[in-house]
Write a protein that holds these residues in place. Structure first.
Motif, mmCIF file in Angstrom:
data_model
loop_
_atom_site.group_PDB
_atom_site.id
_atom_site.type_symbol
_atom_site.label_atom_id
_atom_site.label_comp_id
_atom_site.label_asym_id
_atom_site.label_seq_id
_atom_site.Cartn_x
_atom_site.Cartn_y
_atom_site.Cartn_z
ATOM 1 N N LYS A 122 0.850 -1.200 0.000
ATOM 2 C CA LYS A 122 0.000 0.000 0.000
ATOM 3 C C LYS A 122 0.881 1.245 0.000
ATOM 4 O O LYS A 122 2.064 1.164 0.337
ATOM 5 C CB LYS A 122 -0.943 0.011 1.198
ATOM 6 N N VAL A 123 0.301 2.343 -0.396
ATOM 7 C CA VAL A 123 1.047 3.603 -0.358
ATOM 8 C C VAL A 123 0.832 4.225 1.010
ATOM 9 O O VAL A 123 -0.304 4.499 1.400
ATOM 10 C CB VAL A 123 0.591 4.580 -1.462
ATOM 11 N N TRP A 124 1.889 4.442 1.739
ATOM 12 C CA TRP A 124 1.796 5.000 3.093
ATOM 13 C C TRP A 124 1.794 6.529 3.018
ATOM 14 O O TRP A 124 2.368 7.111 2.095
ATOM 15 C CB TRP A 124 2.942 4.472 3.960
ATOM 16 N N ASP A 172 12.658 -3.098 -2.477
ATOM 17 C CA ASP A 172 11.648 -3.431 -1.473
ATOM 18 C C ASP A 172 12.001 -4.770 -0.833
ATOM 19 O O ASP A 172 12.646 -5.617 -1.465
ATOM 20 C CB ASP A 172 10.241 -3.513 -2.085
ATOM 21 N N TYR A 173 11.572 -4.960 0.378
ATOM 22 C CA TYR A 173 11.844 -6.212 1.093
ATOM 23 C C TYR A 173 11.243 -7.409 0.347
ATOM 24 O O TYR A 173 11.876 -8.441 0.174
ATOM 25 C CB TYR A 173 11.227 -6.107 2.493
ATOM 26 N N ASN A 174 10.018 -7.240 -0.106
ATOM 27 C CA ASN A 174 9.276 -8.381 -0.672
ATOM 28 C C ASN A 174 9.343 -8.435 -2.192
ATOM 29 O O ASN A 174 9.021 -7.453 -2.878
ATOM 30 C CB ASN A 174 7.812 -8.316 -0.237
ATOM 31 N N ASP A 237 16.258 -8.169 2.055
ATOM 32 C CA ASP A 237 16.492 -7.297 3.209
ATOM 33 C C ASP A 237 17.707 -6.403 2.961
ATOM 34 O O ASP A 237 18.512 -6.663 2.068
ATOM 35 C CB ASP A 237 16.623 -8.113 4.502
ATOM 36 N N TRP A 238 17.806 -5.362 3.753
ATOM 37 C CA TRP A 238 18.803 -4.329 3.462
ATOM 38 C C TRP A 238 20.238 -4.843 3.523
ATOM 39 O O TRP A 238 21.083 -4.428 2.737
ATOM 40 C CB TRP A 238 18.611 -3.130 4.407
ATOM 41 N N THR A 239 20.522 -5.753 4.447
ATOM 42 C CA THR A 239 21.892 -6.279 4.543
ATOM 43 C C THR A 239 22.259 -7.037 3.275
ATOM 44 O O THR A 239 23.334 -6.868 2.697
ATOM 45 C CB THR A 239 22.009 -7.211 5.767
ATOM 46 N N SER A 260 10.566 6.374 2.640
ATOM 47 C CA SER A 260 9.372 6.799 3.371
ATOM 48 C C SER A 260 8.849 5.662 4.243
ATOM 49 O O SER A 260 8.707 4.523 3.775
ATOM 50 C CB SER A 260 8.288 7.216 2.351
ATOM 51 N N GLU A 261 8.603 5.974 5.502
ATOM 52 C CA GLU A 261 8.007 5.026 6.468
ATOM 53 C C GLU A 261 8.846 3.748 6.589
ATOM 54 O O GLU A 261 8.327 2.638 6.500
ATOM 55 C CB GLU A 261 6.555 4.708 6.072
ATOM 56 N N THR A 262 10.116 3.925 6.820
ATOM 57 C CA THR A 262 11.028 2.783 6.912
ATOM 58 C C THR A 262 11.767 2.723 8.254
ATOM 59 O O THR A 262 12.639 1.885 8.432
ATOM 60 C CB THR A 262 12.061 2.834 5.773
ATOM 61 N N ALA A 267 14.990 -2.586 15.263
ATOM 62 C CA ALA A 267 15.879 -3.718 14.958
ATOM 63 C C ALA A 267 16.538 -3.563 13.588
ATOM 64 O O ALA A 267 17.587 -4.146 13.332
ATOM 65 C CB ALA A 267 15.088 -5.024 15.007
ATOM 66 N N TYR A 268 15.915 -2.787 12.711
ATOM 67 C CA TYR A 268 16.459 -2.617 11.362
ATOM 68 C C TYR A 268 17.395 -1.413 11.246
ATOM 69 O O TYR A 268 17.961 -1.176 10.175
ATOM 70 C CB TYR A 268 15.324 -2.436 10.345
ATOM 71 N N TYR A 269 17.537 -0.629 12.280
ATOM 72 C CA TYR A 269 18.349 0.592 12.154
ATOM 73 C C TYR A 269 19.796 0.323 11.731
ATOM 74 O O TYR A 269 20.333 1.048 10.887
ATOM 75 C CB TYR A 269 18.323 1.419 13.454
#
Ligand SMILES: C[S@@+](CC[C@H](N)C(=O)[O-])C[C@H]1O[C@@H](n2cnc3c(N)ncnc32)[C@H](O)[C@@H]1O
Length: 340
Positions: A122-124, A172-174, A237-239, A260-262, A267-269
């Motif tokens: 969805k668009v946040w 994106d993650y997914n 994932d980012w790593t 945006s909205e991340t 835990a992901y910082y």
């Protein structure tokens, strides 16, 4: 399905002169979060979702078949077309995806399942805040290499693309989000339309969403090819994304990272910070749009600012505060010292 956070956050934003010390007070009330499933938080953040690059299919029209589209128009921005997000929930029972996130989000009525589905379908609302800010400021993308990090529908990257960015990478993650939403959205906006860039200034009222059928599409042409040729798409994932990108020779550095909205999950910082640190060009800029606090997952701007200060790599500047409804912010990050 809209997020609803109720909170009362006192901030010092806009007061004083030290722009690095903007967010000092924590939220003092926590109630009313409904669309986040955090039951699996601890277990899932340890998992790694392998990075993957996705290529647009040759037969791209099949991605757009039966698409229900909307157009977002605001001020002088070019119109941005995107798939209507409610379709995913409505068609979840007929559609399957290898990640099984379509059925799970529909069954659980949730916008986020930590570690499984990170909300990209969805668009946040902070995306719209940032689009508005970019319009107000007349941000220039020409010739730049841009990363839309945690892109979801990809509206920020699409704007950069339409505004002449040299290269736009979407992450994106997914993989389901990239394949079912981001890629189709980019394709929709690569179509050669009469009302594209040149007529951007003639669009109608502020923030208007138009769900009438998308403008007439033509066959694939040189403009489309060149726009698409400037894009790359990644899931994971980012790593994992970072190690994939860093394995390229030379690895790209981005002039601009928009996200945006991340920052909802502390835990992901570390991995998010590492992406910023390793992939931002020395004089590059990060635009980050966020809610002040995310109840249910616990992150927010106050904690993220603390994290940034501890790391001492970036300076943070407040660009805009949105006070209506949930408190939201747009901040910019840039290197404290120019990195070589
Ligand atoms: C809440 S969604 C926001 C989507 C989009 N930026 C928007 O504003 O509409 C958060 C996004 O952050 C990304 N994300 C969150 N945690 C991540 C992680 N650990 N690794 C990679 N991506 C992550 C996901 O891609 C997800 O789509």
């Amino acid at each position: 399905m809209a997020f609803c956070f109720n909170f009362d956050l006192q901030t010092n934003i806009g007061r004083g002169t030290d722009e690095d010390k903007i967010y000092r007070e924590e939220p003092n009330e926590t109630k009313g979060v409904d669309s986040i499933d955090t039951r699996k938080t601890e277990a899932n953040v340890e998992k790694v979702k392998e990075a993957k690059e996705h290529s647009p299919p040759e037969e791209y029209q099949s991605l757009l078949e039966d698409a229900v589209c909307e157009t977002f128009s605001l001020g002088s921005l070019p119109p941005i077309h995107h798939l209507n997000e409610s379709v995913f929930e409505k068609t979840a029972s007929e559609n399957s995806d290898s990640e099984k996130i379509l059925s799970q989000t529909a069954a659980q009525h949730t916008d986020l399942i930590t570690g499984l589905y990170e909300g990209g379908l969805k668009v946040w609302e902070c995306t719209y805040d940032l689009l508005e800010y970019l319009d107000d400021e007349g941000e220039v993308f020409s010739g730049r290499r841009v990363l839309d990090l945690g892109c979801g529908a990809g509206l920020l990257g699409i704007l950069a693309l339409k505004r002449g960015a040299h290269e736009v990478h979407f992450q994106d993650y997914n993989s389901t989000v990239i394949e079912r939403l981001t890629l189709p959205n980019v394709l929709l906006n690569c179509e050669e339309e009469e009302d594209d860039d040149d007529n951007a200034g003639k669009q109608d009222q502020e923030g208007e969403k138009d769900d009438s059928p998308i403008p007439k599409r033509r066959a694939i042409g040189p403009t489309k090819r060149s726009k698409l040729g400037r894009c790359r798409f990644f899931s994971g994932d980012w790593t994992s994304f970072l190690s994939q990108i860093l394995s390229e020779d030379p690895p790209p550095k981005y002039d601009m990272i928009m996200t945006s909205e991340t920052i909802y999950n502390t835990a992901y910082y570390p991995s998010l910070h590492e992406v910023f640190h390793k992939l931002l060009a020395p004089d590059g800029l990060i635009y980050l749009a966020t809610k002040a606090h995310y109840f249910g997952v616990g992150g927010g701007l106050y904690l993220f600012q603390n994290f940034i200060e501890q790391k001492d790599v970036f300076k943070m500047k407040c660009l805009k505060n949105v006070e209506e409804g949930l408190q939201r912010h747009i901040v910019a990050l840039s290197f404290r010292k120019t990195e070589k």
